[in-house]
Design an enzyme around this catalytic site. Structure first.
Site, short mmCIF file in Angstrom:
data_model
loop_
_atom_site.label_atom_id
_atom_site.label_comp_id
_atom_site.label_asym_id
_atom_site.label_seq_id
_atom_site.Cartn_x
_atom_site.Cartn_y
_atom_site.Cartn_z
N ALA A 199 -10.84 -10.28 -0.60
CA ALA A 199 -10.54 -11.36 0.34
C ALA A 199 -11.42 -11.26 1.59
O ALA A 199 -11.93 -12.27 2.08
CB ALA A 199 -9.05 -11.32 0.72
N ARG A 204 -15.10 -12.24 0.50
CA ARG A 204 -15.31 -13.65 0.15
C ARG A 204 -15.07 -14.57 1.35
O ARG A 204 -15.79 -15.54 1.54
CB ARG A 204 -14.44 -14.03 -1.04
CG ARG A 204 -14.91 -13.25 -2.27
CD ARG A 204 -14.63 -13.94 -3.56
NE ARG A 204 -15.41 -13.31 -4.63
CZ ARG A 204 -15.18 -13.45 -5.91
NH1 ARG A 204 -14.19 -14.20 -6.32
NH2 ARG A 204 -15.94 -12.86 -6.81
N SER A 256 -4.89 5.97 9.54
CA SER A 256 -6.17 5.24 9.58
C SER A 256 -6.21 4.32 10.79
O SER A 256 -7.26 4.17 11.44
CB SER A 256 -6.32 4.39 8.31
OG SER A 256 -6.05 5.17 7.17
N ILE A 269 1.42 2.65 -0.14
CA ILE A 269 2.61 2.42 -0.97
C ILE A 269 3.89 2.74 -0.20
O ILE A 269 4.96 2.31 -0.58
CB ILE A 269 2.56 3.23 -2.29
CG1 ILE A 269 2.57 4.74 -2.02
CG2 ILE A 269 1.40 2.83 -3.16
CD1 ILE A 269 2.94 5.58 -3.24
N ASP A 270 3.77 3.51 0.90
CA ASP A 270 4.96 4.00 1.61
C ASP A 270 5.73 2.91 2.37
O ASP A 270 6.90 3.10 2.70
CB ASP A 270 4.57 5.11 2.58
CG ASP A 270 4.30 6.43 1.89
OD1 ASP A 270 4.44 6.49 0.65
OD2 ASP A 270 3.93 7.41 2.57
N GLY A 328 6.88 9.05 -0.62
CA GLY A 328 7.38 8.63 0.68
C GLY A 328 7.35 9.87 1.55
O GLY A 328 8.33 10.59 1.64
N HIS A 385 1.71 11.08 -8.32
CA HIS A 385 0.64 10.09 -8.08
C HIS A 385 0.60 8.94 -9.06
O HIS A 385 -0.13 7.96 -8.84
CB HIS A 385 -0.71 10.81 -8.05
CG HIS A 385 -0.90 11.60 -6.80
ND1 HIS A 385 -0.34 12.84 -6.62
CD2 HIS A 385 -1.53 11.32 -5.64
CE1 HIS A 385 -0.64 13.30 -5.42
NE2 HIS A 385 -1.36 12.40 -4.80
O1 F6P Z 1 0.77 7.92 2.07
C1 F6P Z 1 0.92 7.61 0.75
C2 F6P Z 1 1.25 8.83 -0.06
O2 F6P Z 1 1.22 8.47 -1.41
C3 F6P Z 1 2.58 9.51 0.28
O3 F6P Z 1 3.69 8.87 -0.29
C4 F6P Z 1 2.35 10.90 -0.25
O4 F6P Z 1 3.20 11.84 0.37
C5 F6P Z 1 0.92 11.13 0.09
O5 F6P Z 1 0.30 9.87 0.13
C6 F6P Z 1 0.19 12.03 -0.88
O6 F6P Z 1 -1.11 12.21 -0.43
P1 F6P Z 1 -2.27 12.88 -1.29
O7 F6P Z 1 -2.66 11.93 -2.36
O8 F6P Z 1 -3.35 13.14 -0.31
O9 F6P Z 1 -1.67 14.11 -1.88
#
Ligand code: F6P
Length: 320
Positions: free
Chosen positions: A22, A25, A105, A127-128, A171, A250
């Site tokens: 987005a 473009r 960030s 995602i948090d 989280g 992950h």
């Molecule tokens: O900040 C997003 C997140 O996925 C958290 O939920 C998790 O604790 C962290 O990143 C894990 O980070 P990394 O991938 O650096 O282990």
């Protein structure tokens, strides 16, 4: 304004590619040049920067991860590191920067913008969902749906073997994923950092529901609240129930973004470019009550987002 850059930083999140698309473009639509900075602030420091065009972002709207790659840069936390990035701002003639990422960030982007005057607009991607000033962050909806799918699958085997399952979800400091997925997945108990938990009560609840005829139970634990392994061990010791633990890890960060995340990413990415062109800086593009809104980055960084406790209480009521 003629030339802007975009980067993704921190943990990747499904929908980041739709946001990059987005940005690219929308910028090209308005006649701007766009550069992609690879590996977040690390690539900013190391001049890992390349031009992006319409083709660079073709066929990415549905893909998880980030085509720009990402990193958590320690060096950017130092003035020396940021000064190196500033040299690349001059070298590449950058007049604005879109940062797609989370709270860490945004802090880096805010400090950099204050020190060196580069206009910066943040797009919330994690995602948090732990970013204040926006109801949703890009990637949260996909992660919640991934967890719900996992709960559905675990429920099948939990029922068959009449077992208790503890599911640890991501989280880092917050329970947004655990709460939403726990409610949507019909978990018996949800453990989140925002609310103290009592294992005695959780076990009593398990025993009650067992006596009422329930053959299995699912407990969702946010990693920031407790270790799933420890909770599982304690439950097994206290109740004697056959208890298994699954740590999703992950897995929750990958996969094709949901339609919601793609739409959110498209709206926020495009708006970030619009605001840079209008002279905006040090702001985040948020999504509040169905509207795209501008929020001061400083406010975003300094405020902790509150979790919806009414939803937590509702989940408790519905799991009696
Ligand atoms: O900040 C997003 C997140 O996925 C958290 O939920 C998790 O604790 C962290 O990143 C894990 O980070 P990394 O991938 O650096 O282990």
């Amino acid at each position: 304004m003629q030339r802007i850059a975009v980067l993704t930083s921190g943990g990747d999140a499904p929908g980041m590619n739709a946001a990059i698309r987005a940005v690219v473009r929308k910028a090209i639509y308005h006649g701007l040049e766009v550069l992609g900075i690879k590996r977040g602030f690390s690539g900013f420091i190391e001049a890992d920067i390349e031009p992006l065009n319409l083709r660079s972002v073709a066929d990415v709207v549905h893909r998880g991860g980030t085509i720009l790659r990402t990193a958590r840069s320690e060096k950017f936390k130092t003035f020396e590191g940021r000064k190196m990035a500033k040299e690349n701002v001059d070298r590449f003639g950058l007049q604005g920067l879109v940062v797609i990422g989370g709270g860490g960030s945004f802090l880096g982007a805010h400090v950099f913008s204050r020190e060196f005057g580069l206009p910066v607009v943040g797009v919330p991607g994690t995602i948090d969902n732990d970013i204040s000033g926006t109801d949703y962050t890009i990637g949260f909806d996909t992660a919640v749906n991934t967890v719900v799918e996992a709960i559905n699958k675990i429920r099948d085997t939990a029922t068959s073997h009449e077992r208790t399952f503890v599911l640890e979800v991501m989280g880092r400091d917050t329970g947004f994923i655990a709460l939403s997925a726990g409610l949507a997945g019909g978990a018996e108990s949800i453990i989140i950092p925002e609310r103290p938990f009592n294992l005695e009560e959780i076990c009593a609840r398990l025993v009650r529901s067992y006596r009422k005829g329930s053959s299995h139970s699912i407990i969702v634990v946010a990693e920031g609240a407790a270790s799933g392994m420890e909770i599982g061990r304690e439950i097994k010791n206290r109740t004697g129930f056959d208890t298994k633990v699954t740590i999703l890890g992950h897995l929750q960060r990958g996969g094709n973004p949901t339609a919601f995340d793609r739409i959110l990413a498209s709206m926020l990415g495009a708006k970030a470019v619009e605001w840079l062109m209008e002279g905006g800086s040090n702001i985040m593009v948020g999504y509040v009550a169905g509207q795209v809104v501008a929020v001061d980055l400083e406010r975003v960084i300094n405020r902790k987002k509150r979790i919806n406790m009414a939803l937590y209480d509702l989940a408790g009521i519905l799991s009696i």
